[in-house]
Design an enzyme around this catalytic site. Structure first.
Site, mmCIF file in Angstrom:
data_model
loop_
_atom_site.group_PDB
_atom_site.id
_atom_site.type_symbol
_atom_site.label_atom_id
_atom_site.label_comp_id
_atom_site.label_asym_id
_atom_site.label_seq_id
_atom_site.Cartn_x
_atom_site.Cartn_y
_atom_site.Cartn_z
ATOM 1 N N GLU A 117 -8.946 -11.093 16.624
ATOM 2 C CA GLU A 117 -8.751 -10.281 15.426
ATOM 3 C C GLU A 117 -10.108 -9.838 14.902
ATOM 4 O O GLU A 117 -11.096 -10.564 15.000
ATOM 5 C CB GLU A 117 -7.992 -11.082 14.360
ATOM 6 C CG GLU A 117 -6.529 -11.314 14.696
ATOM 7 C CD GLU A 117 -5.780 -10.024 14.989
ATOM 8 O OE1 GLU A 117 -5.495 -9.265 14.057
ATOM 9 O OE2 GLU A 117 -5.493 -9.759 16.177
ATOM 10 N N ARG A 147 0.811 -1.230 0.000
ATOM 11 C CA ARG A 147 0.000 0.000 0.000
ATOM 12 C C ARG A 147 0.843 1.277 0.000
ATOM 13 O O ARG A 147 0.315 2.366 -0.164
ATOM 14 C CB ARG A 147 -0.962 -0.002 1.190
ATOM 15 C CG ARG A 147 -2.189 -0.843 0.909
ATOM 16 C CD ARG A 147 -3.144 -0.819 2.069
ATOM 17 N NE ARG A 147 -2.667 -1.649 3.166
ATOM 18 C CZ ARG A 147 -3.137 -1.557 4.415
ATOM 19 N NH1 ARG A 147 -4.061 -0.675 4.711
ATOM 20 N NH2 ARG A 147 -2.673 -2.359 5.352
#
Ligand code: UD1
Ligand code: MG
Length: 458
Positions: free
Chosen positions: A163, A23
């Site tokens: 998570e 990214r």
């Protein structure tokens, strides 16, 4: 900064740097991007060192030679491990299994893309290990918890980290999140890590599962809460810029706490390694590149740019000065507006106050370099040195064609192009002689007026 018990314990830091950082949209590996002119990896390794890390293992991705190189540049003793496939944070830690197996008292797991981690936070984690915890989780309350693992408590005790992808709606509503970094007691670290499986939504080996496993082994899990900056992760260029801003604030604050006067702190940009003496004043809009040291009482005036340079005690720099690598200003030197100095020693009390380039040179103590003086250091093939003696006087707009020496106390007449050495105490003038033609201007004006009469206005 380290607690007494912690100082006596050995510590292995496992730094995870195997991320690809897609990214960032960059050919450069993520952890080699810089904040405050230091790579993210170097920034993290510095914090680890200050927290008393005695050995360091850096886990890199396959083919990440540049990352391994940076690790070794910063920390020649660092052991580099390759995680051949990216299969999760616990998998990455186990790439350094051989180092963990050597049995340090404390094992710190650090993310290399979390560069603002402070040494004192790592020390707090180690102190908790010294207090008997087998695993220490670094928690924080982010403004937006999306994407982070949530800490799940039962009866006031941490029982698991969930998570986001695997969390229930109720768990997602929890606001205490996992900062990612963890600490393990060396004695049980491998037993816990090797029990971690990959049965979750992503099919990855999650380091976060260590909490529930430690509990199942009857071991104690502790939580340390910290501020968001400490665990600020970088995935994008925008986050890199936010982290830079946060780090700049920290560096400015530290400089002021050490006695530097920053007239307008928000306009001054520092490097992680900028060093200041006492009572330095920095005016608004100054940029400090890497490797700059400024000694006591110096004043850096507005719009100056310094890079790998030394400013001696009481020196005055700027406004609009540029100090490039190898600029070494000794005590009391003045470098004024639009003066560029590179690879040059400017000795005690020498002055170059206006519009000059001084490169590959020595300027002797007390010398005065006039406005517009240029050291012509490059002949298109090689660089050459200019030596200006003590108390020499270089008249304005002179070109000193290197290699050349101006002796102590010598004078160079303004506008000279000096191509030969000038002996001490001599005067050198090297320019066209002035010719004066009396009445010349009057004659020109008369000719002009005559021409005008011949061509009357339309
Ligand atoms: C991780 C935590 C999450 C926490 C968050 C904080 C896990 C499973 N989750 O999630 O609970 O809230 O950090 O930012 O630990 N890495 C490797 N090899 C791998 C995978 C990761 O080296 O196979 C490295 C990455 O380069 C990075 C670090 O480990 O430095 C963390 O990985 P990342 O993918 O960012 O984890 P998160 O999903 O952010
Ligand atoms: Mg992350």
């Amino acid at each position: 900064m380290t607690g007494e018990r912690t100082t006596q314990r050995s510590c292995l830091a496992v730094v995870l740097a195997a991320g690809e950082g897609t990214r960032m949209r960059s050919a450069r590996p993520k952890v080699l991007h810089a904040v405050a002119n230091r790579s993210l990896l170097a920034q993290v390794l510095d914090a680890v060192g200050k927290a008393g890390g005695t050995t360091t293992a850096v886990v890199v991705g396959p083919g990440a030679d540049a990352v391994a190189g940076e690790a070794r540049r910063v920390l020649p003793d660092a052991e580099v491990f390759v995680q051949a496939e990216r299969r999760g944070t616990a998998h990455a830690v186990l790439a350094a299994k051989d180092a963990i197996a050597r049995g340090a008292d404390d094992v710190l797991v650090i993310f290399a893309d979390t560069p603002l981690i402070r040494p004192q936070t790592l020390v707090r984690m180690r102190d908790a290990l010294a207090g008997g915890a087998a695993i220490v989780v670094l928690a924080f309350r982010p403004k937006d918890p999306k994407g982070y693992g949530r800490l799940v408590f039962e009866g006031g005790e941490l029982v698991a980290i969930r998570e986001e992808l695997d969390a229930s709606a109720a768990e997602r509503a929890l606001d205490l999140c996992n900062g990612g970094l963890m600490a393990f007691a060396g004695a049980s670290a491998l037993a816990i890590l090797e029990r971690i499986g990959n049965r979750n939504t992503k099919g990855e080996y999650y380091l976060t599962d260590a909490v529930a496993i430690a509990r199942s082994l009857g071991l104690q899990a502790a939580v340390i809460e910290t501020e968001e900056d400490d665990v600020r992760g970088i995935n994008t260029k925008a986050q890199l810029a936010e982290t830079e801003a946060a780090l700049q604030q920290r560096l400015r604050k530290a400089a002021m706490e050490a006695g530097v006067t920053l007239v307008a702190p928000d306009t001054v940009f520092l490097s992680a390694d900028t060093k200041f003496g006492r009572d330095v004043t920095v005016e608004p809009f100054v940029v400090f590149g890497p490797g700059v040291t400024v000694d006591d009482d110096a004043v850096i005036r507005s719009f100056s740019h310094l890079d790998r340079a030394h400013v001696g005690k009481g020196a005055l720099v700027g406004p609009y000065a540029r100090l490039r690598p190898g600029a070494d200003l000794q005590e009391g030197v003045h470098i004024g507006n639009f003066v560029e100095v590179k690879e040059a020693v400017i000795e005690r009390g020498a002055k170059a106050n206006h519009l000059s380039y001084i490169g590959d040179a020595t300027v002797g103590a007390g010398a005065n370099v006039g406005a517009g003086t240029i050291t012509c250091n490059y002949d298109g093939i090689a660089k050459h040195r200019t030596e200006i003696g003590k108390n020499a006087f270089i008249g304005s707009n002179s070109a000193l064609v290197a290699p050349v020496k101006i002796g102590d106390g010598a004078y160079v007449g303004s506008g000279s192009v000096i191509t030969q050495d000038v002996p001490a105490d001599a005067l050198a003038v090297a320019r066209g002689r002035q010719a004066v033609k009396p009445g010349w201007a009057t004659r020109v004006r008369d000719l002009k007026a005559a021409a005008k009469k011949k061509t009357p206005a339309k």
